[in-house]
Design a protein around this motif. Structure first.
Motif, short mmCIF file in Angstrom:
data_model
loop_
_atom_site.label_atom_id
_atom_site.label_comp_id
_atom_site.label_asym_id
_atom_site.label_seq_id
_atom_site.Cartn_x
_atom_site.Cartn_y
_atom_site.Cartn_z
N MET A 243 52.39 3.05 57.15
CA MET A 243 51.52 3.63 56.61
C MET A 243 50.54 3.94 57.08
SD MET A 243 51.93 3.25 52.49
CE MET A 243 50.46 4.43 51.85
N ARG A 244 49.37 4.63 57.43
CA ARG A 244 48.11 4.41 58.45
C ARG A 244 47.14 4.55 57.61
NH1 ARG A 244 49.67 8.00 63.80
NH2 ARG A 244 51.30 6.99 64.21
N ILE A 245 46.11 3.93 57.39
CA ILE A 245 45.14 4.49 56.31
C ILE A 245 44.00 4.32 57.14
CG2 ILE A 245 46.09 3.55 54.11
CD1 ILE A 245 43.70 1.07 55.12
N VAL A 246 42.53 5.29 57.16
CA VAL A 246 41.49 5.16 57.05
C VAL A 246 41.18 4.72 56.39
CG1 VAL A 246 38.95 6.51 58.29
CG2 VAL A 246 41.60 7.10 59.59
N CYS A 247 39.87 3.88 55.73
CA CYS A 247 39.18 3.43 55.34
C CYS A 247 37.17 3.44 55.57
CB CYS A 247 39.58 2.19 55.28
SG CYS A 247 38.83 1.02 53.62
N THR A 248 37.07 4.07 54.92
CA THR A 248 35.97 4.37 54.84
C THR A 248 34.87 3.93 54.06
OG1 THR A 248 35.60 5.89 56.30
CG2 THR A 248 33.58 5.93 55.51
N ARG A 249 33.40 3.08 54.35
CA ARG A 249 32.70 2.49 52.96
C ARG A 249 31.84 3.62 53.09
NH1 ARG A 249 28.65 -2.18 54.40
NH2 ARG A 249 27.00 -0.68 55.71
N VAL A 250 31.71 4.26 51.53
CA VAL A 250 30.48 5.13 51.51
C VAL A 250 29.43 5.31 50.00
CG1 VAL A 250 32.63 7.00 52.43
CG2 VAL A 250 32.80 6.25 49.49
N SER A 251 28.47 5.78 50.35
CA SER A 251 27.68 5.61 49.31
C SER A 251 28.12 6.17 48.03
CB SER A 251 26.16 6.41 49.22
OG SER A 251 25.77 6.91 50.75
N SER A 252 28.76 7.80 48.45
CA SER A 252 29.08 9.03 47.70
C SER A 252 30.18 9.20 48.46
CB SER A 252 28.54 9.85 47.15
OG SER A 252 27.91 10.62 48.37
N ALA A 253 31.75 10.05 47.32
CA ALA A 253 32.76 10.73 48.27
C ALA A 253 32.76 11.21 46.55
CB ALA A 253 33.62 9.55 48.56
N SER A 254 33.55 12.77 47.05
CA SER A 254 34.26 13.47 46.06
C SER A 254 35.03 14.41 46.83
CB SER A 254 33.32 15.00 45.92
OG SER A 254 32.78 15.25 46.40
N VAL A 255 36.08 15.70 45.74
CA VAL A 255 37.31 15.84 46.24
C VAL A 255 37.14 16.83 45.35
CG1 VAL A 255 39.41 15.70 46.50
CG2 VAL A 255 38.56 14.12 47.42
N THR A 256 36.93 18.33 45.93
CA THR A 256 37.36 19.32 45.21
C THR A 256 38.01 20.20 45.65
OG1 THR A 256 34.22 19.91 45.70
CG2 THR A 256 35.78 21.74 44.97
N VAL A 257 38.83 21.04 44.67
CA VAL A 257 39.93 22.15 44.53
C VAL A 257 39.30 23.10 43.68
CG1 VAL A 257 42.39 21.98 44.28
CG2 VAL A 257 41.71 19.93 44.81
N GLU A 258 39.52 24.37 44.85
CA GLU A 258 39.68 25.83 43.84
C GLU A 258 38.00 25.58 43.41
OE1 GLU A 258 42.47 26.53 41.64
OE2 GLU A 258 44.10 26.74 43.21
#
Length: 145
Positions: free
Chosen positions: A1-16
């Protein structure tokens, strides 16, 4: 498995045009890709590694401060760009193999105590994030041998 792990102050996912997942506070955004030979054991080991990574403020981990984690499936982490200009995707596991392993990663994180939000597997997603630091770590279980 490969991951990219980022420290974020905010994040979201939008679909349609609908936000399907949004971190309630600063935390980690994890993009996860699955290869053909990846295993449940690797997903479990990655969950432990992500939960314990000391990449938050004051060298704390998500487990230290109960930081939420947004996991998004990302088969493109297995892109091959060795030839030509068009990436090849043959190293990425197909959906029936990769979807259960991404879910296993999420489930293992939750078993460790993490608040986990998910993207939608196979969907066209818009992933928004504000990197904090920026701090971004890549982990590839292929190199753990």
């Amino acid at each position: 498995m490969r991951i990219v792990c980022t420290r974020v102050s905010s994040a979201s996912v939008t679909v349609e045009d609908e936000i399907i997942a949004e971190l309630p506070r600063p935390g980690l955004l994890v993009l996860a890709g699955v290869g053909h030979d990846d295993t449940v054991e690797q997903a479990a080991a990655l969950a432990r590694k992500i939960w314990g990574l000391r990449i938050l403020d004051d060298e704390l981990s998500a487990s230290d401060v109960d930081a939420p984690i947004l996991v998004v499936s990302q088969f493109t982490l297995y892109a091959s760009t060795r030839k030509g200009r068009r990436p090849g995707w043959s190293a990425a596991a197909p959906g029936p193999v990769s979807e259960p392993l991404v879910e296993e990663l999420c489930t293992r994180l939750e078993a460790l105590g993490a608040t986990v939000l998910r993207g939608r597997f196979g969907a066209h997603m818009q992933v928004a994030s504000v990197n904090d630091g920026p701090i971004t770590i890549t982990i590839d279980t292929e190199h753990w041998a």
